[in-house]
Design a protein around this motif. Sequence first.
Motif, PDB file in Angstrom:
ATOM      1  N   ILE A 169       0.858  -1.184   0.000  1.00 32.28           N
ATOM      2  CA  ILE A 169       0.000   0.000   0.000  1.00 32.28           C
ATOM      3  C   ILE A 169       0.894   1.233   0.000  1.00 32.28           C
ATOM      4  O   ILE A 169       1.998   1.208   0.547  1.00 32.28           O
ATOM      5  CB  ILE A 169      -0.943   0.035   1.223  1.00 32.28           C
ATOM      6  CG1 ILE A 169      -0.148  -0.082   2.523  1.00 32.28           C
ATOM      7  CG2 ILE A 169      -2.001  -1.033   1.136  1.00 32.28           C
ATOM      8  CD1 ILE A 169      -1.002   0.040   3.754  1.00 32.28           C
ATOM      9  N   PRO A 170       0.463   2.334  -0.635  1.00 34.23           N
ATOM     10  CA  PRO A 170       1.256   3.570  -0.616  1.00 34.23           C
ATOM     11  C   PRO A 170       1.373   4.117   0.797  1.00 34.23           C
ATOM     12  O   PRO A 170       0.517   3.889   1.655  1.00 34.23           O
ATOM     13  CB  PRO A 170       0.469   4.518  -1.522  1.00 34.23           C
ATOM     14  CG  PRO A 170      -0.436   3.643  -2.331  1.00 34.23           C
ATOM     15  CD  PRO A 170      -0.746   2.459  -1.471  1.00 34.23           C
ATOM     16  N   VAL A 171       2.430   4.859   1.032  1.00 33.42           N
ATOM     17  CA  VAL A 171       2.680   5.399   2.363  1.00 33.42           C
ATOM     18  C   VAL A 171       1.574   6.366   2.775  1.00 33.42           C
ATOM     19  O   VAL A 171       1.115   6.366   3.919  1.00 33.42           O
ATOM     20  CB  VAL A 171       4.059   6.086   2.403  1.00 33.42           C
ATOM     21  CG1 VAL A 171       4.269   6.778   3.750  1.00 33.42           C
ATOM     22  CG2 VAL A 171       5.158   5.069   2.172  1.00 33.42           C
ATOM     23  N   ARG A 172       1.127   7.222   1.842  1.00 32.17           N
ATOM     24  CA  ARG A 172       0.065   8.171   2.189  1.00 32.17           C
ATOM     25  C   ARG A 172      -1.231   7.460   2.548  1.00 32.17           C
ATOM     26  O   ARG A 172      -1.944   7.869   3.468  1.00 32.17           O
ATOM     27  CB  ARG A 172      -0.180   9.130   1.023  1.00 32.17           C
ATOM     28  CG  ARG A 172       0.936  10.142   0.826  1.00 32.17           C
ATOM     29  CD  ARG A 172       0.543  11.180  -0.199  1.00 32.17           C
ATOM     30  NE  ARG A 172       1.552  12.208  -0.344  1.00 32.17           N
ATOM     31  CZ  ARG A 172       1.448  13.244  -1.145  1.00 32.17           C
ATOM     32  NH1 ARG A 172       0.351  13.393  -1.885  1.00 32.17           N
ATOM     33  NH2 ARG A 172       2.407  14.138  -1.222  1.00 32.17           N
ATOM     34  N   ARG A 173      -1.529   6.392   1.846  1.00 30.76           N
ATOM     35  CA  ARG A 173      -2.738   5.633   2.169  1.00 30.76           C
ATOM     36  C   ARG A 173      -2.582   4.956   3.527  1.00 30.76           C
ATOM     37  O   ARG A 173      -3.551   4.884   4.301  1.00 30.76           O
ATOM     38  CB  ARG A 173      -2.982   4.594   1.077  1.00 30.76           C
ATOM     39  CG  ARG A 173      -4.259   3.796   1.270  1.00 30.76           C
ATOM     40  CD  ARG A 173      -4.475   2.818   0.129  1.00 30.76           C
ATOM     41  NE  ARG A 173      -5.638   1.985   0.345  1.00 30.76           N
ATOM     42  CZ  ARG A 173      -5.989   0.978  -0.442  1.00 30.76           C
ATOM     43  NH1 ARG A 173      -5.256   0.707  -1.517  1.00 30.76           N
ATOM     44  NH2 ARG A 173      -7.043   0.258  -0.185  1.00 30.76           N
ATOM     45  N   ALA A 174      -1.392   4.483   3.816  1.00 28.76           N
ATOM     46  CA  ALA A 174      -1.151   3.880   5.131  1.00 28.76           C
ATOM     47  C   ALA A 174      -1.316   4.910   6.234  1.00 28.76           C
ATOM     48  O   ALA A 174      -1.872   4.616   7.306  1.00 28.76           O
ATOM     49  CB  ALA A 174       0.248   3.273   5.174  1.00 28.76           C
ATOM     50  N   ALA A 175      -0.843   6.129   5.994  1.00 29.08           N
ATOM     51  CA  ALA A 175      -0.960   7.185   7.005  1.00 29.08           C
ATOM     52  C   ALA A 175      -2.419   7.555   7.239  1.00 29.08           C
ATOM     53  O   ALA A 175      -2.865   7.666   8.390  1.00 29.08           O
ATOM     54  CB  ALA A 175      -0.153   8.403   6.571  1.00 29.08           C
ATOM     55  N   SER A 176      -3.173   7.758   6.156  1.00 30.76           N
ATOM     56  CA  SER A 176      -4.585   8.117   6.322  1.00 30.76           C
ATOM     57  C   SER A 176      -5.360   6.987   6.984  1.00 30.76           C
ATOM     58  O   SER A 176      -6.236   7.229   7.818  1.00 30.76           O
ATOM     59  CB  SER A 176      -5.199   8.465   4.966  1.00 30.76           C
ATOM     60  OG  SER A 176      -5.136   7.345   4.083  1.00 30.76           O
ATOM     61  N   GLY A 177      -5.037   5.747   6.634  1.00 28.53           N
ATOM     62  CA  GLY A 177      -5.697   4.611   7.276  1.00 28.53           C
ATOM     63  C   GLY A 177      -5.373   4.528   8.756  1.00 28.53           C
ATOM     64  O   GLY A 177      -6.240   4.212   9.575  1.00 28.53           O
ATOM     65  N   ALA A 178      -4.116   4.835   9.115  1.00 26.97           N
ATOM     66  CA  ALA A 178      -3.732   4.815  10.525  1.00 26.97           C
ATOM     67  C   ALA A 178      -4.478   5.874  11.315  1.00 26.97           C
ATOM     68  O   ALA A 178      -4.899   5.639  12.455  1.00 26.97           O
ATOM     69  CB  ALA A 178      -2.221   5.022  10.650  1.00 26.97           C
TER      70      ALA A 178
END
Length: 208
Positions: free
Chosen positions: A96-105
């Motif tokens: 998964i992209p880092v930005r998507r991981a951040a928003s998901g977190a």
Amino acid sequence: NRRRVTTPPASDPFNVTTGETFLHAPAVFRRILNLFVARAAILLLSFGFAVVVARTLDPPGRGEFALLQTLQGLTVVVVNFAISGAVIHHAGQLRIPVRRAASGAVILAILSGGVGALLVLPPALVYQPLFGKIPPVLIAAAVLLATPILLRDFLTGVVVTLGRPLPFSFSHAAQPLGAVAILVPLAVVWRPDLGTVVMAWGIGILLS
């Protein structure tokens, strides 16, 4: 089937775009040293905050504050689903992209904090005599402050994936530093009570 040879990037041992990892001994040693210094600073600041609290509150007040800290820790444990480790695994392998991981977190931290409040706060208020003379508003504050702690912990996976341990350390250092910066001036003017200490503690958590 010739194997492709890539050139290591000069600036960062982790390439988020390609997922290639190149470990350079000087860079690794420098990051380990920086992280060690940051951890030492966190311990010193946490010790300083503990000393200020000990000098501010009387023994019953210190026990009540420790009970509120334990209640917050219980809330975090109940809904902590190792999201940080999952982010490191999936983002590090470019699933998964880092930005998507951040928003998901962020979303998961907010939802987890809400679930934790629903699970812990009602029983805590029902069995309020277990908390002695602690006002219900302080009990609720301790439980609700688990949400920013979860937010910080879940985003740790993103920071680690990017190879940035110092922002993670600075965020942890901001908690005792902010609390001490607020509590010490107040202690000079008058003797803060439990509510004032919880307020300074909460502001430090929000800053972190």
